[in-house]
Design a protein around this motif. Structure first.
Motif, PDB file in Angstrom:
ATOM      1  N   ALA A 175       5.298   1.386  11.985  1.00  0.00           N
ATOM      2  CA  ALA A 175       6.348   1.362  10.970  1.00  0.00           C
ATOM      3  C   ALA A 175       6.339   2.545  10.014  1.00  0.00           C
ATOM      4  CB  ALA A 175       6.240   0.058  10.168  1.00  0.00           C
ATOM      5  N   GLU A 176       5.156   3.048   9.684  1.00  0.00           N
ATOM      6  CA  GLU A 176       5.046   4.121   8.679  1.00  0.00           C
ATOM      7  C   GLU A 176       3.816   4.969   8.992  1.00  0.00           C
ATOM      8  OE1 GLU A 176       6.548   5.900   5.040  1.00  0.00           O
ATOM      9  OE2 GLU A 176       7.373   4.388   6.379  1.00  0.00           O
ATOM     10  N   PRO A 177       3.829   5.701  10.101  1.00  0.00           N
ATOM     11  CA  PRO A 177       2.615   6.386  10.561  1.00  0.00           C
ATOM     12  C   PRO A 177       2.037   7.378   9.551  1.00  0.00           C
ATOM     13  CG  PRO A 177       4.556   7.090  11.816  1.00  0.00           C
ATOM     14  CD  PRO A 177       4.949   5.876  11.048  1.00  0.00           C
ATOM     15  N   ALA A 178       2.858   7.937   8.678  1.00  0.00           N
ATOM     16  CA  ALA A 178       2.337   8.891   7.694  1.00  0.00           C
ATOM     17  C   ALA A 178       1.418   8.229   6.677  1.00  0.00           C
ATOM     18  CB  ALA A 178       3.500   9.570   6.967  1.00  0.00           C
ATOM     19  N   LEU A 179       1.469   6.888   6.589  1.00  0.00           N
ATOM     20  CA  LEU A 179       0.623   6.157   5.636  1.00  0.00           C
ATOM     21  C   LEU A 179      -0.785   5.915   6.183  1.00  0.00           C
ATOM     22  CD1 LEU A 179       0.489   4.570   2.914  1.00  0.00           C
ATOM     23  CD2 LEU A 179       1.406   2.585   4.159  1.00  0.00           C
ATOM     24  N   VAL A 180      -0.965   6.034   7.492  1.00  0.00           N
ATOM     25  CA  VAL A 180      -2.249   5.697   8.115  1.00  0.00           C
ATOM     26  C   VAL A 180      -3.418   6.487   7.517  1.00  0.00           C
ATOM     27  CG1 VAL A 180      -3.573   5.790  10.267  1.00  0.00           C
ATOM     28  CG2 VAL A 180      -1.264   4.819  10.257  1.00  0.00           C
ATOM     29  N   PRO A 181      -3.342   7.815   7.385  1.00  0.00           N
ATOM     30  CA  PRO A 181      -4.488   8.542   6.817  1.00  0.00           C
ATOM     31  C   PRO A 181      -4.828   8.098   5.394  1.00  0.00           C
ATOM     32  CG  PRO A 181      -2.972  10.051   7.896  1.00  0.00           C
ATOM     33  CD  PRO A 181      -2.270   8.741   7.822  1.00  0.00           C
ATOM     34  N   TRP A 182      -3.808   7.800   4.597  1.00  0.00           N
ATOM     35  CA  TRP A 182      -4.071   7.347   3.223  1.00  0.00           C
ATOM     36  C   TRP A 182      -4.822   6.019   3.224  1.00  0.00           C
ATOM     37  CZ3 TRP A 182      -3.239   3.202   0.087  1.00  0.00           C
ATOM     38  CH2 TRP A 182      -3.426   3.401  -1.286  1.00  0.00           C
ATOM     39  N   ILE A 183      -4.417   5.096   4.100  1.00  0.00           N
ATOM     40  CA  ILE A 183      -5.123   3.818   4.185  1.00  0.00           C
ATOM     41  C   ILE A 183      -6.575   4.041   4.582  1.00  0.00           C
ATOM     42  CG2 ILE A 183      -5.289   1.650   5.484  1.00  0.00           C
ATOM     43  CD1 ILE A 183      -2.242   1.597   5.598  1.00  0.00           C
ATOM     44  N   ARG A 184      -6.800   4.890   5.575  1.00  0.00           N
ATOM     45  CA  ARG A 184      -8.177   5.139   6.017  1.00  0.00           C
ATOM     46  C   ARG A 184      -9.033   5.728   4.899  1.00  0.00           C
ATOM     47  NH1 ARG A 184      -8.686   4.362  11.391  1.00  0.00           N
ATOM     48  NH2 ARG A 184      -6.858   4.651  12.744  1.00  0.00           N
ATOM     49  N   ASP A 185      -8.436   6.509   4.035  1.00  0.00           N
ATOM     50  CA  ASP A 185      -9.197   7.183   2.974  1.00  0.00           C
ATOM     51  C   ASP A 185      -9.337   6.352   1.706  1.00  0.00           C
ATOM     52  OD1 ASP A 185      -9.466   9.397   4.598  1.00  0.00           O
ATOM     53  OD2 ASP A 185      -7.811  10.505   3.665  1.00  0.00           O
ATOM     54  N   ASN A 186      -8.453   5.391   1.481  1.00  0.00           N
ATOM     55  CA  ASN A 186      -8.397   4.739   0.176  1.00  0.00           C
ATOM     56  C   ASN A 186      -8.575   3.229   0.178  1.00  0.00           C
ATOM     57  OD1 ASN A 186      -7.398   6.880  -1.993  1.00  0.00           O
ATOM     58  ND2 ASN A 186      -6.311   7.296  -0.070  1.00  0.00           N
ATOM     59  N   VAL A 187      -8.580   2.611   1.341  1.00  0.00           N
ATOM     60  CA  VAL A 187      -8.648   1.152   1.396  1.00  0.00           C
ATOM     61  C   VAL A 187      -9.962   0.715   2.040  1.00  0.00           C
ATOM     62  CG1 VAL A 187      -7.524  -0.965   2.151  1.00  0.00           C
ATOM     63  CG2 VAL A 187      -6.131   1.034   1.554  1.00  0.00           C
TER      64      VAL A 187
ATOM     65  N   LEU B  73       0.820  -1.207   0.000  1.00  0.00           N
ATOM     66  CA  LEU B  73       0.000   0.000   0.000  1.00  0.00           C
ATOM     67  C   LEU B  73       0.859   1.265   0.000  1.00  0.00           C
ATOM     68  CD1 LEU B  73      -2.772  -1.157   2.497  1.00  0.00           C
ATOM     69  CD2 LEU B  73      -2.984  -0.912   0.013  1.00  0.00           C
ATOM     70  N   ALA B  74       2.008   1.205   0.641  1.00  0.00           N
ATOM     71  CA  ALA B  74       2.918   2.345   0.603  1.00  0.00           C
ATOM     72  C   ALA B  74       3.355   2.619  -0.835  1.00  0.00           C
ATOM     73  CB  ALA B  74       4.135   2.076   1.491  1.00  0.00           C
ATOM     74  N   GLU B  75       3.629   1.549  -1.577  1.00  0.00           N
ATOM     75  CA  GLU B  75       4.006   1.696  -2.985  1.00  0.00           C
ATOM     76  C   GLU B  75       2.833   2.235  -3.801  1.00  0.00           C
ATOM     77  OE1 GLU B  75       7.460   0.958  -5.509  1.00  0.00           O
ATOM     78  OE2 GLU B  75       7.138   0.877  -3.348  1.00  0.00           O
ATOM     79  N   ARG B  76       1.644   1.791  -3.470  1.00  0.00           N
ATOM     80  CA  ARG B  76       0.453   2.243  -4.200  1.00  0.00           C
ATOM     81  C   ARG B  76       0.235   3.744  -3.999  1.00  0.00           C
ATOM     82  NH1 ARG B  76      -3.604  -0.495  -6.629  1.00  0.00           N
ATOM     83  NH2 ARG B  76      -5.592   0.582  -6.926  1.00  0.00           N
ATOM     84  N   ARG B  77       0.422   4.197  -2.773  1.00  0.00           N
ATOM     85  CA  ARG B  77       0.260   5.630  -2.513  1.00  0.00           C
ATOM     86  C   ARG B  77       1.268   6.438  -3.330  1.00  0.00           C
ATOM     87  NH1 ARG B  77       1.797   8.694   3.063  1.00  0.00           N
ATOM     88  NH2 ARG B  77       3.706   7.555   2.579  1.00  0.00           N
ATOM     89  N   ILE B  78       2.521   5.998  -3.361  1.00  0.00           N
ATOM     90  CA  ILE B  78       3.566   6.714  -4.096  1.00  0.00           C
ATOM     91  C   ILE B  78       3.210   6.847  -5.571  1.00  0.00           C
ATOM     92  CG2 ILE B  78       5.956   6.532  -4.913  1.00  0.00           C
ATOM     93  CD1 ILE B  78       6.617   5.271  -2.186  1.00  0.00           C
ATOM     94  N   HIS B  79       2.634   5.778  -6.134  1.00  0.00           N
ATOM     95  CA  HIS B  79       2.347   5.751  -7.578  1.00  0.00           C
ATOM     96  C   HIS B  79       0.931   6.199  -7.911  1.00  0.00           C
ATOM     97  CE1 HIS B  79       6.145   3.913  -8.885  1.00  0.00           C
ATOM     98  NE2 HIS B  79       6.109   3.289  -7.724  1.00  0.00           N
ATOM     99  N   GLY B  80       0.181   6.666  -6.921  1.00  0.00           N
ATOM    100  CA  GLY B  80      -1.165   7.150  -7.179  1.00  0.00           C
ATOM    101  C   GLY B  80      -2.114   6.079  -7.652  1.00  0.00           C
TER     102      GLY B  80
END
Length: 431
Positions: free
Chosen positions: A177-189, A140-147
């Motif tokens: 491990a990657e707290p900055a990714l949490v909001p993106w997961i909540r919004d997109n997954v 998911l971290a990779e997915r966020r980077i690549h939109g």
């Protein structure tokens, strides 16, 4: 569009891959599957261009079909391919069959941080992650980077509200491990909860020969399954999904009652037979259910469990009779040793809800007590061999029922009557 699957095993190939193969839009939904515990399956399937035989073994005859839904297979350690597939815009669905143990849940349902610590450290050091929560987060971290956009995660393991369960451990892991990714997961997954059911035993050499005789296809890795199959799903698919309804999948607003029925009656019944039946010398479900003693124990457990499944009595009775027919199918060799694996993860969801409910109602439930006692016997060396990554602490305390119960269900460990009843039901006296 594409589906990515983690846990390339027989159940996945008999269930989610089959449902996709019979969808009217199957050609638009190729599956990229990654192995879990058996990396050899990827090489075998790629050698067959992803095709394999599904051998449906009924009580009297076999039916066979060639399944072509699998587009590519990868070993579990191909993390680069995993990240690339999850990053891709066309990937819309991730399905999982990793067993209950794979999610690294603690007793409260959150992430077991002690078991996840090495993976968190690996991520922070820029090293490969290996656990299921870690791999999901990395993808998911990779997915966020690549939109890559919104995506649905669809766990297909036997956990109550498995969508919410996966969301919790994933977010717990990501927070570490990657707290900055949490909001993106909540919004997109989106996390979809499911109930899955299809008995799928291990494939034997005889099965390989039978599949080839029916199809003419020399398949190194056919899958054997039963005619019955069920898939109930609850949740949203923000980027679309295949037409799984064509195979009989059902989409419901609330999955809870379907989970309870299946987890307690089918899976709980399986655990009873796995531990108590194997201790009586039986090797398969069909052998155990043919034993009048085991059959009586099964009905006793079902009587108790049914009190905790809010469905009409007639519907529950029909489901129980259907289970007896399925369990008694001798042409499906479902081994008790296979079912007995990972008991420390299975009992909390298959048996403890009934045990707690019955104790709260002032009853000592003989059926639930028998399952817990038989599992303790299993830890002590009776019946099926122990194959459970989480069994160590329980085996270390297996000499005393109270000590095992203190780990398994601390809230019940001080119930003197219950501890005594479980102790009396074990085959080996407490140390």
């Amino acid at each position: 569009m594409r589906i990515v699957h983690l846990g390339l095993g027989n159940f996945f190939r008999a269930h989610q891959a089959w449902y996709t193969s019979v969808a009217p839009d199957a050609g638009e939904w190729p599956i990229a599957a990654f192995t879990g515990r058996s990396p050899g399956a990827a090489a075998a399937l790629n050698g067959q261009h992803g095709r394999y035989t599904l051998l449906v073994r009924g009580p009297e005859h076999d039916d066979a079909s060639i399944i072509g839904a699998l587009d590519a297979a990868y070993p579990s350690d191909d993390l680069q391919a995993w990240r690339e597939h999850l990053a891709a815009h066309r990937t819309a669905v991730v399905t999982l069959t990793v067993t209950e143990a794979g999610y690294l849940r603690d007793a409260g349902g959150g992430l077991d941080e002690s078991r996840a610590a090495a993976d968190v450290t690996a991520w922070l050091r820029g090293e490969p992650v290996q656990t299921v929560p870690g791999r999901l987060m990395a993808g998911l971290a990779e997915r966020r980077i690549h939109g890559g956009g919104p995506i649905a995660i669809v766990p297909c393991d036997n956990l109550p509200e498995n969508g919410a369960a996966v969301a919790r451990v994933l977010l717990d892991f990501t927070t570490l491990a990657e707290p900055a990714l949490v909001p993106w997961i909540r919004d997109n997954v989106a996390f979809v909860s499911t109930v899955v059911d299809r008995i799928t035993p291990r494939t034997t050499g005889e099965d390989v020969r039978a599949a080839a005789a029916l199809t003419g296809f020399e398949d190194a890795v056919p899958v054997v399954t039963e005619p019955y199959t069920e898939w109930v799903l609850s949740g949203v698919f923000p980027a679309g999904r295949p037409g799984w309804e064509a195979g009989g999948a059902r989409f419901v607003p609330d999955i809870t009652v379907h989970e309870q029925r299946k987890l307690l009656l089918l899976n709980g019944g399986h655990s009873l037979l796995a531990y108590a039946g194997s201790a009586r010398g039986h090797a398969t479900v069909a052998d155990a259910v043919a034993d009048p003693e085991c059959r009586g124990w099964l009905r006793q457990w079902w009587d108790e469990a049914s009190r905790h499944v809010p469905l009409p009595p007639g519907e529950l009775a029909a489901y129980r009779e259907a289970l007896l027919t399925r369990f008694g199918n001798r042409r499906i060799r479902h081994t008790l040793a296979q079912i007995a694996a990972d008991g420390s993860q299975k009992l909390p969801v298959r048996v403890l809800p009934v045990l707690r409910g019955e104790v709260a109602a002032g009853r000592l439930p003989a059926g639930a007590i028998r399952i817990v006692a038989a599992w303790i016997d299993h830890l002590r060396g009776f019946g099926a061999p122990v194959a459970d990554a989480g069994a160590g602490p329980f085996q270390a305390r297996a000499g005393r029922v109270r000590d095992v119960l203190a780990l398994l269900a601390p809230d019940l460990a001080e119930d003197e009557a219950l501890v005594t009843a479980i102790d009396r039901a074990t085959l080996k006296p407490a140390g």
